[in-house]
Design a protein around this motif. Structure first.
Motif, short mmCIF file in Angstrom:
data_model
loop_
_atom_site.label_atom_id
_atom_site.label_comp_id
_atom_site.label_asym_id
_atom_site.label_seq_id
_atom_site.Cartn_x
_atom_site.Cartn_y
_atom_site.Cartn_z
N PRO A 138 50.43 4.92 47.77
CA PRO A 138 49.04 5.61 47.59
C PRO A 138 48.76 6.44 48.93
CG PRO A 138 49.01 3.21 47.51
CD PRO A 138 50.25 3.34 47.41
N LEU A 139 49.04 5.69 49.98
CA LEU A 139 48.60 6.55 51.16
C LEU A 139 49.36 7.58 51.70
CD1 LEU A 139 47.96 3.25 53.68
CD2 LEU A 139 46.42 4.71 52.51
N PHE A 140 50.62 7.66 51.33
CA PHE A 140 51.48 8.84 51.79
C PHE A 140 51.11 9.88 50.57
CE2 PHE A 140 56.18 10.28 51.79
CZ PHE A 140 55.72 11.19 52.72
N VAL A 141 51.14 9.56 49.24
CA VAL A 141 50.54 10.57 48.28
C VAL A 141 49.18 11.19 48.62
CG1 VAL A 141 49.70 10.73 46.03
CG2 VAL A 141 51.61 9.20 46.51
N LYS A 142 48.32 10.38 49.10
CA LYS A 142 46.78 10.87 49.43
C LYS A 142 46.87 11.70 50.86
CE LYS A 142 42.11 9.58 49.86
NZ LYS A 142 41.24 8.23 49.96
N PHE A 143 47.60 11.21 51.78
CA PHE A 143 47.47 11.93 53.05
C PHE A 143 48.75 12.87 53.48
CE2 PHE A 143 44.73 7.90 53.49
CZ PHE A 143 43.37 8.68 53.56
N GLY A 144 49.61 12.62 52.55
CA GLY A 144 50.92 13.39 52.91
C GLY A 144 51.13 14.31 51.89
N HIS A 145 51.30 14.36 50.69
CA HIS A 145 51.54 15.17 49.60
C HIS A 145 50.91 16.49 49.60
CE1 HIS A 145 54.19 12.23 46.69
NE2 HIS A 145 54.60 12.21 48.07
N PRO A 146 49.18 16.57 49.69
CA PRO A 146 48.83 17.55 49.45
C PRO A 146 49.07 18.67 50.68
CG PRO A 146 47.35 15.67 49.36
CD PRO A 146 48.56 15.28 49.75
N PHE A 147 49.76 18.32 51.91
CA PHE A 147 50.04 19.23 52.86
C PHE A 147 51.55 19.65 52.75
CE2 PHE A 147 46.81 16.06 54.26
CZ PHE A 147 45.77 16.78 54.41
N ALA A 148 52.32 19.12 51.91
CA ALA A 148 53.61 19.51 51.70
C ALA A 148 53.89 20.92 51.20
CB ALA A 148 54.46 18.45 51.20
N ASP A 149 54.84 21.56 51.55
CA ASP A 149 55.33 22.68 50.96
C ASP A 149 56.22 22.42 49.64
OD1 ASP A 149 53.85 24.98 52.66
OD2 ASP A 149 55.24 23.97 54.15
N THR A 150 57.20 21.62 49.77
CA THR A 150 57.93 21.15 49.04
C THR A 150 58.09 19.52 48.75
OG1 THR A 150 59.25 23.21 48.81
CG2 THR A 150 60.34 21.26 47.90
N ILE A 151 58.08 19.11 47.63
CA ILE A 151 58.43 17.59 47.55
C ILE A 151 59.80 17.47 46.67
CG2 ILE A 151 57.83 15.08 46.73
CD1 ILE A 151 54.92 16.27 47.20
N LEU A 152 60.83 17.02 47.29
CA LEU A 152 61.94 16.86 46.49
C LEU A 152 62.37 15.05 45.91
CD1 LEU A 152 64.69 18.69 48.47
CD2 LEU A 152 63.66 19.36 46.44
N SER A 153 62.19 15.34 44.62
CA SER A 153 62.24 13.82 44.06
C SER A 153 63.29 13.57 43.06
CB SER A 153 60.95 13.51 43.51
OG SER A 153 59.75 13.47 44.09
N PRO A 154 63.84 12.24 42.76
CA PRO A 154 64.97 12.01 41.76
C PRO A 154 64.30 12.63 40.39
CG PRO A 154 64.43 10.15 43.20
CD PRO A 154 63.44 11.19 43.62
N ALA A 155 65.16 13.12 39.57
CA ALA A 155 64.71 13.68 38.30
C ALA A 155 63.81 12.77 37.62
CB ALA A 155 65.86 14.08 37.50
N ASP A 156 62.78 13.29 36.96
CA ASP A 156 61.93 12.51 36.08
C ASP A 156 60.90 11.53 36.74
OD1 ASP A 156 62.76 14.01 33.86
OD2 ASP A 156 64.39 12.41 33.48
N THR A 157 61.00 11.36 38.17
CA THR A 157 60.00 10.58 38.63
C THR A 157 58.65 11.00 38.66
OG1 THR A 157 61.63 10.10 40.62
CG2 THR A 157 59.60 9.54 41.01
N PRO A 158 57.69 9.99 38.25
CA PRO A 158 56.34 10.53 37.79
C PRO A 158 55.84 11.01 39.22
CG PRO A 158 56.84 8.24 37.01
CD PRO A 158 58.00 8.57 37.92
N ARG A 159 55.39 12.15 39.35
CA ARG A 159 54.86 12.73 40.30
C ARG A 159 53.62 13.90 40.08
NH1 ARG A 159 55.75 10.62 44.29
NH2 ARG A 159 57.83 10.87 44.76
N LYS A 160 52.49 13.95 40.64
CA LYS A 160 51.73 14.67 40.18
C LYS A 160 51.52 16.04 41.19
CE LYS A 160 48.85 10.52 39.28
NZ LYS A 160 47.40 9.64 39.64
N SER A 161 52.11 15.99 42.33
CA SER A 161 52.04 17.27 43.04
C SER A 161 52.53 18.54 42.41
CB SER A 161 52.67 17.13 44.32
OG SER A 161 52.51 18.26 45.08
N LYS A 162 51.94 19.81 42.53
CA LYS A 162 52.39 20.95 42.12
C LYS A 162 53.60 21.55 42.76
CE LYS A 162 49.32 23.57 45.01
NZ LYS A 162 47.98 24.47 45.24
#
Length: 361
Positions: A117-141
């Motif tokens: 949760p900390l990484f999602v809250k304080f890291g994800h919003p500032f990223a230009d791209t997030i690469l994740s394994p297929a179908d991983t639940p992910r809220k970021s645009k």
């Protein structure tokens, strides 16, 4: 192109070492930063990766917050000094610095949002791209799904060939059963409240598996005195070969469980992350390569270990299952090299045509 790779954990060295080599060979200027993590720095020394130490890493959650500000400041200076175009890694500092500079950020994140949760809250919003394994639940645009696990960046057959000399190093004969055990430290920010194998279950595992073959134990930190006779002593570059030839892996580590799975070695994991991490659930329920048990279900874990060891041709069956997984995944290092060198067009390509990734088999 000037590229920054930030290393936050020893596993990230493996994750990005092939990408580092390919990017460098292709004429890019690649700068690597790392926290003061002796095991990570030892691996980079082993693989000939030049790095910049940006400071000590603390276990205390409060100190971690202060550390992040220091890391951000130091990385920001490096980005400005070397005119970095793209930063890549699994640390929170890369997206932070990208918003304080002209650098673009590519985050490699294989965990579900609720686990970190900390990484999602304080890291994800500032990223230009997030690469994740297929179908991983992910809220970021900013997400891009990839048909790969982090472990396939260095254990895909295109990247890894097992070295049979590790058997002699470990003192076992070809075909002789042996087991690799991993006891985790759970010191990361997302590990708060996480429980793994109890000391009683560690003792029981060692006692039982020792009756079936050799036992080798690896830990993140200092090993308990009673387990020192079993401590893993092969050189780091041969650790994955040891896992490849092992009869079974048992532990409370996510990374080594997944490594064992993609190598085709039966893997048993016991911790309170079980049921909460998508890619491990996929390796278990879709491919049948690993089994996860929560600590309160340790009896079921021991029953499964006994059941697997009674299976004829256990390793052959797991190699068959591994081939199914490999047929549905890509060479992650090849994909990452392309994605970085062609960014940001590569992001657009993947959004419009996710199947483009199958070019990297």
């Amino acid at each position: 192109m000037n590229i920054l790779i930030d290393i936050n954990h020893p596993a990230h060295v493996h994750l990005l070492r092939n990408v580092y080599s390919q990017l460098t060979q292709n004429g890019n200027n690649v700068f690597v930063t790392v926290k003061d993590i002796p095991s990570a720095k030892a691996l980079m020394d082993l693989y000939g990766i030049h790095y910049i130490d940006i400071g000590k890493k603390n276990d205390s959650l409060g100190k971690k917050g202060i550390d992040q500000l220091v890391y951000d400041w130091r990385l920001r200076r490096l980005v400005s000094k070397y005119k970095i175009n793209i930063g890549i890694g699994s640390s929170i500092n890369i997206p932070h610095v990208s918003k304080l500079s002209r650098m673009k950020s590519i985050i490699l994140d294989d965990d579900d949002d609720e686990v970190e949760p900390l990484f999602v809250k304080f890291g994800h919003p500032f990223a230009d791209t997030i690469l994740s394994p297929a179908d991983t639940p992910r809220k970021s645009k900013h997400k891009i799904y990839v048909n790969a696990y982090h472990e396939l960046a260095y254990l895909h057959p295109n990247r890894f060939t097992p070295d049979p000399s590790v058997l002699a190093d470990a003192g076992v004969e070809p075909g002789q059963p042996y087991f690799v055990l991993r006891f985790n430290a759970f010191k990361a920010h997302h590990d708060v409240g996480v429980v793994g194998l109890t000391i009683e279950n560690k003792r029981r595992l060692v006692q039982y598996l020792s009756s079936k073959g050799n036992v080798f134990i690896t830990t993140e930190r200092n090993i308990d005195d009673e387990f020192k006779p079993y401590q893993l002593k092969v050189s780091p570059e041969k650790a994955h070969s040891l896992m490849y030839y092992a009869t079974m892996f048992v532990g409370d580590s996510q990374t080594m469980t997944s490594e064992s799975a993609v190598l085709g070695t039966p893997a048993i994991r016991c911790n309170t992350f079980v049921g909460r991490i998508h890619y491990l659930e996929e390796e278990e329920h879709k491919y049948g390569l690993t089994y996860g048990f929560r600590p309160e279900n340790s009896e079921a874990m021991f029953q499964k270990i006994e059941e697997l060891l009674a299976m004829p041709n256990l390793k052959e069956e797991w190699q068959r299952r591994r081939q199914k997984l490999l047929s549905e995944k890509i060479d992650y290092s090849a994909f990452l090299t392309w994605f970085i060198e062609n960014y940001p067009q590569s992001h657009k390509t993947m959004r419009e045509n996710p199947g483009y990734q199958w070019r990297f088999k």
